[in-house]
Design an enzyme around this catalytic site. Structure first.
Site, PDB file in Angstrom:
ATOM      1  N   SER A  58      -4.596   0.691   4.659  1.00  0.00           N
ATOM      2  CA  SER A  58      -4.417  -0.283   5.775  1.00  0.00           C
ATOM      3  C   SER A  58      -5.087   0.470   6.842  1.00  0.00           C
ATOM      4  CB  SER A  58      -3.169  -0.748   5.841  1.00  0.00           C
ATOM      5  OG  SER A  58      -3.067  -2.045   6.732  1.00  0.00           O
ATOM      6  N   ASP A  76      -3.995  -6.044   1.211  1.00  0.00           N
ATOM      7  CA  ASP A  76      -3.645  -4.910   1.736  1.00  0.00           C
ATOM      8  C   ASP A  76      -3.086  -3.861   0.740  1.00  0.00           C
ATOM      9  OD1 ASP A  76      -1.981  -3.186   3.203  1.00  0.00           O
ATOM     10  OD2 ASP A  76      -2.643  -4.296   5.070  1.00  0.00           O
TER      11      ASP A  76
END
Length: 741
Positions: A59, A203
């Protein structure tokens, strides 16, 4: 302490076991905005001279890690993080500078925009494509476009994403680095999933937010792990159902992080409990927290670097550096995703030419030219090296629906409350066109229709036709006190031709037929009843480099119109004190042709400490104007609502009328919190300085001030103000919600 024990263990182990210098790995966790604190750790590592061999991240950690792995120094990454506009990057919003001049006026005006998809209007998904984020990644990673295997980066790199089909972690170590990083940070329900090497990815923080094991697998003998994750909430902090759901969602991540933490030789946790994943408005403060943590750890990194150098000598390899590539020659291209739009239109709006050199900035600028038409929801590109040293550019395009229904609300102390609806469609009547209808329902009724037709190879030339009808109630004033109430009906039909040589500039000529009908609801000492019409041939110029249309922080806007009013058809009756005036010559009114000009220049300049300097200059004048109350300029109000209005802090709209004026304003806007602003304004105006106009008074000065509190939320900007003028000597409230018709 564990840190010192780990270092001692490393030194003892290295002398006994390793035949060569041990490999150092660096792992950076996800955490949204909090991941910006990793910069402080990177700076401390660089300052200590510690050589990192492998980098992993998830991320926001994948963004920081990929930049570092590509060869950016920690100092460079800090400059990048402090300079970018996070509000634009992490939203569907485009910078106003990336839109064409026709689109700037309509962009981001409505709280709701519903696309027409599959024979019906659909609510938007709410997911962010983030065009500007894609372009920023493409610019930043341009120097490593040739490297498709991330192990070949100056520092080998891997990042983690999640496969939405099975919920499993996907280790990304090859392909396009921009797409890989975008995949790793695609928070579900916030960002769109990314199609990457045949998989749909989101993600990586869902399954592996702290990928230490991957650094080990790459060959790291010693791993430094930097985490900004707050972990699970303590039971006393769980107070509502949303926190319970969030806690459950992070069970898997928390357990994985516990296991990954055990694999670190040096574990670093930066405490950022006062910030959230979305605290990008506090980016500088979070970076400072990271720098503070880095300064604390610098002695540890320095001791580790010195110890390794003492045992193994200085590293023989050169420090990781960003490849020196600033441009490419494009000799082939591919366009994917076009369905309704012709490739020729896309290429012409892009101003793309094959067999020429491009820098990353040029590619971004030209993509914005196409994106600024609003025909496209997303435009990304990848560069594929060719054997002859040139590249093929592959454009991946997602088209916007051609038709949108839009809805907004508006309230203003002058105009009252309105519900504004808009229908915008493209290519409905003719190719390369935009048509819209806007309806204002509320205290004042307004309707407007417009059709713009674009011409030429690059569609820089256009012709616009517009009609508008409205019925507006407004007060007249005598010595700044309400004197009467009028209902005015206004209609115009306009046609113009123009050229827009750039995204920020448009100029042209046109003719407008205008019709007025006046009816007094509350008589004033001088009143009129009836109608008047005329032709208005004009020249105009518009220039706009504002960063955004709502509470802009930088940029310049210029609006100029000058022309001649002629062919007046007067059918008005005048009254004084309720008695008709049969000889209108006694009033000094003339209905012959006259010239007019109006200029508005406003500038926003960012200052230190969240301050924005606002400066504005306005000028308006009639030359040989003979119908003062019909074509005078209405001074007052903080927002434009009315024909011939000149904004002025201190009065309500129309509290002062003049046939000529110049004014200047200076203001300061301070962002106290994210999207919450305090603004102070001071302005002065000189009026009635042209002697050949029909005037009600001698030339003179006006001064006024305003203090406003503003907040930008989902329904639009809300600004509550208090105004004062030295001439009226009255404190006046002023409220504005949303953007006007």
């Amino acid at each position: 302490m564990k840190i010192h024990t780990s270092i001692l263990f490393l030194l003892c182990l290295s002398t006994a076991v390793f035949a060569q210098r041990p490999k150092l790995g660096l792992t950076l966790s996800g955490g949204g905005a909090k991941g910006l604190a990793h910069i402080g750790i990177l700076k401390a590592i660089d300052s200590a001279g510690l050589r990192i061999d492998y980098v992993t991240g998830t991320s926001m950690g994948s963004i920081m890690g990929a930049l570092y792995a590509a060869g950016y120094s920690a100092d460079s990454i800090e400059k990048i993080a402090r300079s970018v506009n996070w509000d634009i990057l992490l939203s569907n919003a485009a910078s106003l500078r990336s839109l064409g001049m026709d689109e700037k006026a309509e962009y981001d005006r409505y709280a709701i925009e519903l696309p027409w998809v599959n024979h019906g209007f659909r609510f938007p998904s709410g997911l962010l494509e983030s065009e500007e984020l894609w372009l920023k990644f493409s610019e930043l990673f341009f120097p490593v476009y040739k490297i498709k295997n991330f192990n070949d980066f100056p520092r080998p790199f891997k990042c983690i994403a999640t496969d939405v089909s099975n919920g499993e972690a996907v280790v990304l170590d090859q392909g396009d680095i921009s797409a890989a990083v975008r995949s790793s940070m695609s928070i579900p329900s916030v960002f769109t999933a990314v199609d990457y090497n045949g998989k749909k990815l989101v993600d990586g923080g869902i399954v592996r937010n702290f990928p230490v094991r991957d650094a080990r697998k790459m060959g790291a003998d010693y791993v430094i792990g930097s985490s900004v994750s707050g972990g699970l909430l303590a039971k006393e902090k769980i107070n509502n159902v949303f926190q319970i759901l969030l806690q459950i969602a992070f069970f898997r991540e928390d357990e994985d992080a516990r296991q990954e933490k055990k694999l670190c030789d040096l574990y670093i946790h930066t405490d950022l409990e006062n910030y959230s994943m979305g605290s990008f408005g506090n980016a500088n403060e979070i970076i400072e927290e990271g720098l503070h943590k880095g300064r604390e750890l610098y002695p540890v990194f320095k001791h580790l670097a010195d110890s390794l150098n003492a045992i193994y000598g200085e590293p023989k390899s050169k420090p990781a550096q960003l490849p020196d590539i600033d441009s490419v020659k494009v000799t082939q291209y591919t366009i994917n995703g076009l369905k309704k739009i012709e490739p020729s239109f896309f290429l012409h709006r892009l101003q793309f030419e094959n067999n020429r050199w491009y820098t990353p900035k040029q590619l971004s600028t030209q993509i914005r030219l196409a994106f600024g038409t609003r025909y496209f929801k997303k435009i990304t590109y990848t560069l594929e090296p060719l054997p002859d040293g040139t590249v093929r550019i592959v454009f991946d395009v997602t088209e916007n629906p051609f038709t949108f229904a839009k809805l907004g609300i508006f309230y203003n102390s002058f105009a009252g409350f309105s519900l504004i609806t808009n229908f915008t469609t493209r290519n409905f009547f003719t190719p390369y066109s935009r048509s819209l209808v806007t309806l204002n329902l509320g205290d004042n009724l307004r309707i407007r229709g417009e059709h713009i037709q674009y011409f030429g190879k690059y569609k820089h030339f256009s012709s616009a036709m517009a009609v508008q009808a409205e019925e507006f109630g407004y007060s007249t004033y005598d010595h700044f006190k309400k004197d009467g109430l009028y209902k005015r009906r206004y209609f115009f039909a306009d046609w113009n031709v123009r050229i827009a040589p750039s995204l920020s500039l448009m100029t042209g000529i046109g003719t407008r037929f205008e019709y007025f009908h006046y009816k007094p609801d509350i008589p004033s000492h001088l009143e009129l009843n009836g109608d008047n019409s005329f032709l208005n041939s004009y020249y105009f110029l518009k220039y706009n480099t504002l960063s955004n249309g709502i509470f802009p922080k930088r940029g310049l806007q210029i609006d100029v119109e000058a022309g001649v009013i002629y062919n007046q058809a007067n059918n008005l009756k005048f009254f004084t004190q309720g008695s008709p005036v049969y000889n209108t010559d006694s009033l000094g009114f003339r209905f012959g042709p006259f010239g007019h000009a109006q200029v508005n220049v406003v500038s926003y300049t960012p200052l230190a400490n969240k301050l924005t300097l606002i400066t504005q200059a306005q000028g308006a004048a009639n030359s040989k104007g003979g119908q003062g109350i019909l074509n005078d300029y209405l001074v007052g109000g903080l927002n434009g609502n009315f024909r011939n209005q000149v904004t002025f802090a201190g009065f309500y709209t129309g509290a002062f009328r003049t046939s000529s004026l110049v004014s200047a304003l200076v203001g300061l806007r301070y962002e106290m919190y994210s999207n919450f602003y305090l603004t102070a304004r001071s302005n002065a105006l000189y009026h009635d300085f042209i002697n050949d106009n029909q005037k009600l008074r001698a030339a003179g000065f006006l001064t006024g001030y305003a203090l406003s509190a503003g907040y930008n939320f989902i329904l639009g900007p809300l600004e509550i103000s208090m105004m004062y003028s030295d001439q009226s000597k009255r404190v006046l409230p002023y409220v504005n919600l949303g953007l006007n018709f």
